[in-house]
Write an enzyme that holds these catalytic residues in place. Structure first.
Site, short mmCIF file in Angstrom:
data_model
loop_
_atom_site.label_atom_id
_atom_site.label_comp_id
_atom_site.label_asym_id
_atom_site.label_seq_id
_atom_site.Cartn_x
_atom_site.Cartn_y
_atom_site.Cartn_z
N ALA A 1 32.91 32.51 91.03
CA ALA A 1 32.10 31.73 91.95
C ALA A 1 31.45 30.56 91.23
O ALA A 1 30.79 30.73 90.21
CB ALA A 1 31.03 32.62 92.59
N GLN B 1 41.04 34.92 97.33
CA GLN B 1 40.21 36.11 97.40
C GLN B 1 39.22 36.00 98.55
O GLN B 1 38.50 35.01 98.69
CB GLN B 1 39.42 36.35 96.11
CG GLN B 1 38.69 37.70 96.18
CD GLN B 1 37.86 38.02 94.99
OE1 GLN B 1 36.78 37.47 94.82
NE2 GLN B 1 38.34 38.93 94.14
N CYS C 1 32.23 42.82 93.77
CA CYS C 1 31.09 41.94 93.51
C CYS C 1 29.78 42.71 93.70
O CYS C 1 29.56 43.36 94.73
CB CYS C 1 31.13 40.74 94.45
SG CYS C 1 29.77 39.58 94.17
N SER D 1 40.15 43.97 83.85
CA SER D 1 39.10 42.97 83.78
C SER D 1 37.88 43.63 83.15
O SER D 1 37.76 44.86 83.16
CB SER D 1 38.77 42.47 85.19
OG SER D 1 37.74 41.50 85.17
N GLY D 2 37.00 42.81 82.58
CA GLY D 2 35.78 43.37 82.00
C GLY D 2 35.74 43.31 80.50
O GLY D 2 36.57 43.93 79.82
N ASP D 3 34.79 42.55 79.95
CA ASP D 3 34.59 42.41 78.50
C ASP D 3 35.79 41.79 77.79
O ASP D 3 36.08 42.11 76.64
CB ASP D 3 34.25 43.76 77.86
CG ASP D 3 32.87 44.27 78.27
OD1 ASP D 3 32.16 43.53 78.99
OD2 ASP D 3 32.51 45.38 77.87
N ARG E 1 34.84 35.79 82.34
CA ARG E 1 33.86 35.10 81.49
C ARG E 1 34.52 34.48 80.26
O ARG E 1 34.09 33.41 79.79
CB ARG E 1 32.75 36.07 81.08
CG ARG E 1 31.79 36.39 82.23
CD ARG E 1 30.71 37.36 81.82
NE ARG E 1 31.21 38.72 81.67
CZ ARG E 1 30.48 39.74 81.24
NH1 ARG E 1 29.21 39.54 80.88
NH2 ARG E 1 31.00 40.95 81.15
#
Length: 334
Positions: A30, A82, A112, A213-215, A238
């Site tokens: 976003a 999405q 989310c 996904s994640g870290d 990220r």
């Protein structure tokens, strides 16, 4: 005029999406995954990009700003849209409108944890009502077709209410095309550590692709995650915000090549390219304001970023922004 006529047209609709160790995806971010950023990530090697999260109700009711999230180009393919929302009828209608406008691939956000999304019963809040979540998923799949909808999941609302593997297996039975798992609970948000072991436990239970996904802050993180979990592929979030070069680094590691930290010259080329795309594709001042916050992320590893951020906040045109960047990088190269 019909609502479909008001939507931006999707310039292409590929028959298949690429999945695999060497096919990294860009996550829906976003405020970041706009067209210029997606194109930049593709130039560095992103195999698939996902749009910013689009409200199904906003799309159906033609809310201001919704169409801006959908603008695309032939070079921006394959593209996944999405959607978020918690009402089957609105998700069905949103997919129907998008299909008529040429879009072919969709994702439902069930991960989310932002409060304003949770208050609508959407995002990760859907993990608290699995029957409704499955009704929404079924409506989307009936409209889009089997295999054309993916689902972004978390482990559950909290540790006391896990949803896996049950939800994943039921989505697979409905005809899901792929799943993306951010292995944290909604209550965790982005805190703590992503539970990659949950990915490793889920993957053998599925016959469809599972994206991790994640870290994933670096390409090395991505490759390590693939090795430890057996996931089909990775989706950078990220890590991509900190620099689209993560995709080129990922592909280099897949080829067995060594990678090095980007030089000031490489950072300069990347930022100027992003600025060029933003200026050409996003007329007006909005792109300039966004770049003032994006640039510090790209150069965060260099000294003097805090001073640069203050200088960028005073920039009111592209020349001032470019001069501030050039001065900063020149100092960093000394």
């Amino acid at each position: 005029m019909s609502k479909t006529a008001l939507l931006p047209r999707c310039p292409a609709n590929p028959d298949h999406l690429p999945f695999g160790r060497d096919k990294p995806w860009l996550a829906p971010l976003a405020g970041y995954s706009d067209l210029p950023f997606r194109l930049l990530c593709r130039e560095y090697g992103a195999a698939v990009c996902v749009t910013e999260m689009v409200s199904a109700k906003g799309l159906v009711y033609q809310s201001p700003g919704t169409n801006d999230l959908l603008v695309s180009l032939p070079e921006d393919q394959p593209l996944v849209v999405q959607l978020f929302g918690a009402e089957a009828d609105f998700l069905r209608r949103a997919v129907a409108l998008l299909r008529e406008a040429g879009y072919g691939w969709f994702d439902l956000n069930m991960g989310c944890s932002v409060p304003k999304v949770l208050r609508q019963g959407a995002g990760a809040a859907m993990l608290g009502d699995l029957e409704n979540s499955l009704a929404v998923a079924g409506a989307m799949l009936e409209e889009a077709g089997p295999g054309r909808v993916g689902f972004k999941l978390r482990l559950g609302l909290d540790d006391a209410h896990p949803v896996l593997p049950d939800l994943a297996l039921r989505l697979e039975d409905l005809g899901a095309g792929w799943l993306t798992l951010h292995p944290r609970t909604a209550r965790q948000g982005f805190g703590g550590t992503a539970d990659w072991e949950a990915l490793a436990r889920l993957k053998p239970r599925l016959s469809l692709p599972l994206l991790a996904s994640g870290d994933l802050f670096s390409a090395a993180d991505g490759l390590r995650c693939l090795e430890q979990t057996g996931a089909t592929g990775v989706m950078y979030a990220r890590g991509a915000m900190h620099g689209p070069g993560i995709f080129a680094a990922h592909l280099a590691l897949c080829r067995g090549e060594r990678i090095a930290e980007p030089t000031p010259a490489a950072l300069r080329a990347m930022i100027l390219r992003h600025m060029d795309l933003a200026r050409s594709l996003c007329p007006g001042k909005a792109a300039l304001w966004k770049m003032r916050s994006v640039v510090p992320r790209y150069v965060r590893a260099l000294p003097g970023t805090r001073t640069l951020r203050r200088e960028l906040c005073r920039c009111t045109d592209w020349r001032e922004l470019t001069d501030a960047l050039e001065n900063f990088l020149a100092a960093a190269s000394r």
